[in-house]
Scaffold this motif. Structure first.
Motif, PDB file in Angstrom:
ATOM      1  N   PRO A   2      46.694  35.623   8.809  1.00 53.21           N
ATOM      2  CA  PRO A   2      48.006  36.087   8.408  1.00 53.21           C
ATOM      3  C   PRO A   2      49.012  35.119   8.273  1.00 53.21           C
ATOM      4  N   PHE A   3      48.720  34.001   8.676  1.00 55.57           N
ATOM      5  CA  PHE A   3      49.947  32.742   8.448  1.00 55.57           C
ATOM      6  C   PHE A   3      49.204  31.742   7.906  1.00 55.57           C
ATOM      7  N   LYS A   4      50.551  30.959   7.426  1.00 57.65           N
ATOM      8  CA  LYS A   4      50.437  29.441   7.189  1.00 57.65           C
ATOM      9  C   LYS A   4      50.036  28.340   8.442  1.00 57.65           C
ATOM     10  N   LEU A   5      48.804  28.081   7.890  1.00 59.76           N
ATOM     11  CA  LEU A   5      48.174  26.703   9.351  1.00 59.76           C
ATOM     12  C   LEU A   5      49.579  25.227   9.100  1.00 59.76           C
ATOM     13  N   PRO A   6      50.575  24.752  10.106  1.00 61.66           N
ATOM     14  CA  PRO A   6      51.879  24.078  10.016  1.00 61.66           C
ATOM     15  C   PRO A   6      50.567  22.549  10.216  1.00 61.66           C
ATOM     16  N   MET A   7      51.755  21.931   9.339  1.00 66.98           N
ATOM     17  CA  MET A   7      51.065  20.404   9.137  1.00 66.98           C
ATOM     18  C   MET A   7      51.905  19.795  10.563  1.00 66.98           C
ATOM     19  N   GLU A  43      41.693   4.698  23.503  1.00 68.48           N
ATOM     20  CA  GLU A  43      41.441   5.427  24.364  1.00 68.48           C
ATOM     21  C   GLU A  43      42.439   6.688  24.531  1.00 68.48           C
ATOM     22  N   LEU A  44      41.738   7.992  24.688  1.00 71.16           N
ATOM     23  CA  LEU A  44      42.364   9.528  24.639  1.00 71.16           C
ATOM     24  C   LEU A  44      43.080   9.420  26.223  1.00 71.16           C
ATOM     25  N   LYS A  45      44.201   9.532  26.277  1.00 66.58           N
ATOM     26  CA  LYS A  45      44.653   9.171  28.135  1.00 66.58           C
ATOM     27  C   LYS A  45      45.045  10.392  28.475  1.00 66.58           C
ATOM     28  N   LYS A  46      46.050  11.401  27.190  1.00 69.90           N
ATOM     29  CA  LYS A  46      46.502  12.716  28.090  1.00 69.90           C
ATOM     30  C   LYS A  46      46.121  13.822  26.624  1.00 69.90           C
ATOM     31  N   VAL A  47      45.582  14.731  26.913  1.00 70.82           N
ATOM     32  CA  VAL A  47      46.048  16.339  26.118  1.00 70.82           C
ATOM     33  C   VAL A  47      46.760  16.953  27.030  1.00 70.82           C
ATOM     34  N   SER A  48      48.414  17.739  25.638  1.00 70.38           N
ATOM     35  CA  SER A  48      48.644  18.668  26.441  1.00 70.38           C
ATOM     36  C   SER A  48      49.023  20.147  25.475  1.00 70.38           C
ATOM     37  N   ALA A  49      48.670  20.923  25.908  1.00 67.15           N
ATOM     38  CA  ALA A  49      48.371  22.052  24.291  1.00 67.15           C
ATOM     39  C   ALA A  49      49.912  23.000  25.465  1.00 67.15           C
ATOM     40  N   LEU A  50      50.265  24.210  24.170  1.00 68.00           N
ATOM     41  CA  LEU A  50      51.122  24.824  24.575  1.00 68.00           C
ATOM     42  C   LEU A  50      50.085  26.386  23.724  1.00 68.00           C
ATOM     43  N   GLU A  51      50.243  27.508  24.564  1.00 72.24           N
ATOM     44  CA  GLU A  51      49.520  28.361  23.610  1.00 72.24           C
ATOM     45  C   GLU A  51      50.696  29.483  22.672  1.00 72.24           C
ATOM     46  N   VAL A  52      50.156  29.665  21.470  1.00 80.44           N
ATOM     47  CA  VAL A  52      51.551  29.908  20.996  1.00 80.44           C
ATOM     48  C   VAL A  52      50.414  31.247  20.493  1.00 80.44           C
ATOM     49  N   MET A  63      57.996  24.915  15.419  1.00 82.34           N
ATOM     50  CA  MET A  63      57.909  25.135  16.701  1.00 82.34           C
ATOM     51  C   MET A  63      56.959  23.196  16.760  1.00 82.34           C
ATOM     52  N   LEU A  64      55.970  23.090  15.749  1.00 85.69           N
ATOM     53  CA  LEU A  64      55.035  21.817  15.974  1.00 85.69           C
ATOM     54  C   LEU A  64      55.940  21.334  15.800  1.00 85.69           C
ATOM     55  N   ASP A  65      57.408  20.614  15.157  1.00 86.86           N
ATOM     56  CA  ASP A  65      58.211  19.800  15.270  1.00 86.86           C
ATOM     57  C   ASP A  65      58.492  19.377  16.369  1.00 86.86           C
TER      58      ASP A  65
END
Length: 85
Positions: A2-7, A43-52, A63-65
């Motif tokens: 029901p929402f537009k995916l952000p770029m 080479e992947l060094k770090k991953v961080s995430a924010l639940e929405v 929010m993504l920006d």
């Protein structure tokens, strides 16, 4: 959905002879989140995430920006401190 995916957003920074890549995107599975991956020289060094919570009518692109800018600032500030020390 029901929402537009952000770029997503990507920034590339030269660090010596290698490239630092900071990539932020919106992920919907298994739950909605904004995720930033940091690569150095590919080479992947770090991953961080924010639940929405997509039930709230939030501006997901904004929010993504903002999340991406904050991660870029955090990483570049850390690199500057290392160079000064």
């Amino acid at each position: 959905m029901p929402f537009k995916l952000p770029m997503g957003r990507v920034d590339l920074i030269d660090v010596g002879s290698r490239k630092l890549t900071i990539q932020t995107e919106f992920i919907t599975q298994p739950s909605c989140r904004i995720e930033t991956r940091v690569y150095l020289g590919g080479e992947l060094k770090k991953v961080s995430a924010l639940e929405v919570d997509t039930e709230e009518n939030q501006d997901l692109q904004q929010m993504l920006d903002e999340y991406h800018r904050a991660r870029v600032k955090e990483i570049t500030d850390g690199l500057r401190r290392k160079i000064r020390d």
